[in-house]
Design an enzyme around this catalytic site. Structure first.
Site, PDB file in Angstrom:
ATOM      1  N   SER A  77      13.475  12.672 -35.910  1.00 20.75           N
ATOM      2  CA  SER A  77      14.216  13.235 -34.762  1.00 20.75           C
ATOM      3  C   SER A  77      13.316  14.157 -33.945  1.00 20.75           C
ATOM      4  CB  SER A  77      15.478  13.966 -35.224  1.00 20.75           C
ATOM      5  OG  SER A  77      15.227  14.868 -36.264  1.00 20.75           O
ATOM      6  N   GLY A 105       5.578  11.866 -43.329  1.00 16.10           N
ATOM      7  CA  GLY A 105       4.650  12.323 -44.353  1.00 16.10           C
ATOM      8  C   GLY A 105       4.758  13.801 -44.661  1.00 16.10           C
ATOM      9  N   ASP A 150       0.866  -1.181   0.000  1.00 11.00           N
ATOM     10  CA  ASP A 150       0.000   0.000   0.000  1.00 11.00           C
ATOM     11  C   ASP A 150       0.897   1.223   0.000  1.00 11.00           C
ATOM     12  OD1 ASP A 150      -2.155   1.741   0.204  1.00 11.00           O
ATOM     13  OD2 ASP A 150      -2.169   1.651   2.387  1.00 11.00           O
ATOM     14  N   GLY A 152       7.316  15.286 -45.939  1.00  8.62           N
ATOM     15  CA  GLY A 152       8.040  15.462 -47.193  1.00  8.62           C
ATOM     16  C   GLY A 152       9.541  15.555 -47.039  1.00  8.62           C
ATOM     17  N   LEU A 191       7.392  15.717 -39.227  1.00  5.77           N
ATOM     18  CA  LEU A 191       6.540  14.545 -39.047  1.00  5.77           C
ATOM     19  C   LEU A 191       6.669  13.580 -40.219  1.00  5.77           C
ATOM     20  CD1 LEU A 191       3.283  16.286 -37.761  1.00  5.77           C
ATOM     21  CD2 LEU A 191       4.776  14.804 -36.410  1.00  5.77           C
ATOM     22  N   LYS A 220     -15.209   4.466  -4.742  1.00  8.87           N
ATOM     23  CA  LYS A 220     -16.212   5.395  -4.199  1.00  8.87           C
ATOM     24  C   LYS A 220     -17.384   5.578  -5.167  1.00  8.87           C
ATOM     25  CE  LYS A 220     -12.760   7.734  -1.352  1.00  8.87           C
ATOM     26  NZ  LYS A 220     -12.259   8.989  -0.783  1.00  8.87           N
TER      27      LYS A 220
END
Length: 641
Positions: free
Chosen positions: A549, A478, A104, A480, A476, A160
């Site tokens: 990257s 896609g 716990d 290019g 990103l 609860k």
């Protein structure tokens, strides 16, 4: 007859497998009450304990005239006074099917370090969420730490439910929110169930108020989750026992002049008499002559056994050395990258000296750089100059001497260390090793120095009518990058310039074939490419790289490898919607479907450059126009003569 019955009962109990699990979550989510309910309903509470709880409930209880079952776990007076868990409390209970050890752990942010301690030996986490409050920051922090510590199975108990009138829609809303966050973590399974620990609904018994829930009770789920064998838990038996042999030497046993053994607990795999042995980090080798235990010599020892090994040869071995099989070597380095959970009010600062304890080995170390901090709400990486209390980050450590270790993913016991303040001698951090650093200062002889060529970089570049440069295309998938980079390489070739294109997919077929796509592997991927690009620039080439990257800090580290003006960051910009619409390899569709994890832009972050030298917006410019933008920059900077 009675003795026989007792022996039978003990034998049956010893045959049960053992599951270690942790309860965690935000403060006041009801963890102690849930454990108290499990103990009470499974008949694990003695009458005198229950009487003491009933008596203490009148003083510290929060349940009116009813016994406050949380007091079965909250043993410290300060815990009872404040109604919160401060320290880690371990409890044992058993059912007809299985034995359990529960940790716990505190929910309060101030005691996150104690939660980390409890999670380090668990193989399943029960994460509680208050149905009134939903997913909190501490819920996310604990989930992330649980994932970092290698726990693969999670049970989410939305507690609860009685305080929200057992509302099914509220439960489903919380479940959806948590699953959206958990999809970014390395969990193998996430089970969600509604409970009301105070009254016991769906803890060990179904309860009429939750009749709409068709899943198992918490206890049923705990009993049937895959276990790891007798006397152990799933992670220890199924992972470390199957791993490479590891024995950290705790001490050298010289109980007589003609006996010299090396004592420790096997942290992975197994060993047998006659097996070859290598000592790390020295690399010296011998064979196992004897395996000595408290009960006498044995022929073979397994993971988890405390043994003393004697070897056929007299070789130098000391406390902190690691014994391995020669074909299953650990890593040895003077520098490493590790995920750090910081546990001190004084921040972790690069350049400050600490002691680290890696198993029985203690060595001084300096954090060289904080590569990034993790935002526990979004799991995005952020550039910071220090780590504060309860923050988690990826840190590069420089050790004062070579050390032997594994990655934490490979072995929990040899892949983790604690950070100790050298002045106060307090533990200030817990770390999980990601990888060794194999840069120019690590994993090599101290006699190796950088070779200065007689032909300089300037001479090589001048022969090619250009200046060396590294064009680092980032963006990103896609956007290019590869299209523009390929076209640029062709344009440079036609103009008589010497260049080379390092493409992300091509590099992963060879140099980086051992790396995946986790955040840690992406960091190492970029680091290696940066070193290769540096060598190519030294040859006088115009180096073109096309990699996602995603992290600013990693691109900044590559920039630091180059001379001023050599590193040119090219941000190939396109919106996520545009990239998904293009999706040339169908990767976004797979990522959305859950077939690909750690995909940048979907469940892994991308940090766009803040001050790139060149920006190419491929939503506005064609490939040819993008090439023209780069060529114009290179001519303006006199890189192309």
């Amino acid at each position: 007859m009675a003795v026989t019955d007792i022996k039978k009962i003990l034998a049956e109990d010893s045959d049960k497998d053992l599951l270690r699990f942790i309860t965690c979550g935000s403060v006041d989510d009801g963890k102690s009450t849930l454990i108290g309910r499990l103990l009470f309903d499974s008949k694990q509470v003695y009458e005198d304990q229950l009487s003491a709880v009933a008596r203490d409930s009148k003083k510290w209880g929060t349940t009116g005239d009813e016994a406050d079952l949380a007091l079965l776990v909250d043993g410290l007076q300060s815990e009872r006074e404040q109604g919160i868990t401060i320290d880690v409390a371990y409890r044992y209970f058993a059912t007809a099917r299985r034995k359990f050890i529960i940790a716990d752990t505190p929910g309060h942010e101030q005691y996150t370090r104690n939660m980390t301690t409890g999670a380090s030996t668990a193989d399943l986490a029960v994460i509680l969420i208050d149905a009134r409050k939903g997913v909190q920051t501490q819920t996310r922090r604990h989930s992330f730490i649980v994932s970092l510590l290698g726990i693969k199975r999670v049970i989410v108990a939305v507690n609860k439910m009685d305080l929200v009138d057992f509302d099914q829609r509220r439960f489903e809303e919380i479940e959806a929110g948590y699953r959206e966050f958990a999809n970014k973590l390395d969990f193998e399974s996430v089970d969600c169930l509604p409970v009301a620990a105070l009254g016991g609904d769906n803890v060990t018994l179904r309860g009429e108020s939750l009749g709409w829930f068709e899943g198992p009770t918490l206890l049923e789920l705990l009993e049937r989750v895959p276990g790891g064998g007798v006397g152990s838990c799933s992670g220890e038996r199924s992972h470390e026992a199957a791993r490479d042999f590891r024995l950290p030497v705790q001490y050298v046993n010289r109980h007589s002049s003609d006996f010299r053994g090396f004592a420790g607990t096997i942290a992975g795999g197994s060993v047998a008499v006659g097996d070859p042995i290598m000592v790390m980090p020295s690399g010296r080798q011998s064979q196992v002559e004897r395996i000595v235990t408290f009960d006498g010599d044995i022929d073979r020892a397994e993971f988890g056994q405390a043994v003393t090994l004697t070897l056929q040869d007299e070789i130098d071995i000391g406390r902190g050395d690691l014994l391995v099989h020669p074909d299953e070597r650990s890593r040895v380095a003077e520098a490493l990258d590790a995920r750090v959970v910081w546990m001190s009010d004084a921040p972790l600062l690069p350049g400050r000296q600490y002691d680290i304890k890696l198993g029985p080995k203690s060595v001084s170390a300096i954090p060289e750089v904080i590569e990034h901090r993790i935002d526990v709400n979004t799991l995005e990486s952020q550039h910071v100059d220090q780590l504060n209390l309860n923050e988690i980050g990826l840190v590069r450590w420089r050790l004062s001497a070579p050390a032997a270790f594994d990655s934490y993913r490979h072995n929990r016991h040899t892949g983790a260390f604690v950070v100790v303040d050298r002045i106060s001698n307090l533990t200030v951090g817990a770390a999980m090793i990601v990888r060794p650093v194999t840069d120019t200062l690590a994993d090599k002889s101290r006699d190796v120095v950088w070779h200065e060529h007689k032909i300089t970089k300037t001479q090589r570049a001048g022969q090619k009518a250009q200046r060396p440069a590294v064009l680092w295309f980032t963006g990103l998938s896609g956007a290019g990058k590869s299209s523009v980079a390929n076209a640029l390489e062709q344009a440079l070739f036609l103009r008589g310039h010497h260049s080379y294109l390092l493409d992300g997919d091509n590099v992963r077929h060879g140099l980086n074939r051992d790396l995946g796509f986790t955040d840690e592997d992406r960091v190492e991927n970029v680091r290696r490419i940066g070193e290769v690009a540096r060598l190519m620039a030294d040859a006088g080439l115009v180096v073109i790289t096309a990699f996602i990257s995603p992290f600013r800090s990693d691109r900044a580290l590559v920039r630091e490898l180059m001379e001023p003006g050599e590193f040119i960051e090219v941000y190939v910009s396109a919106s996520l919607e545009t990239c998904e619409r293009r999706d040339p390899k169908g990767l976004y569709a797979k990522a959305r479907a859950g077939a690909i994890k750690h995909f940048t832009g979907i469940d892994s972050p991308y940090e766009p450059p803040e001050h790139p030298e060149i920006v190419i917006d491929t939503e506005e410019l064609s490939v040819e126009e993008g090439v023209d933008v780069v060529l114009e920059y290179l001519k303006r900077k006199s890189i192309l003569h």
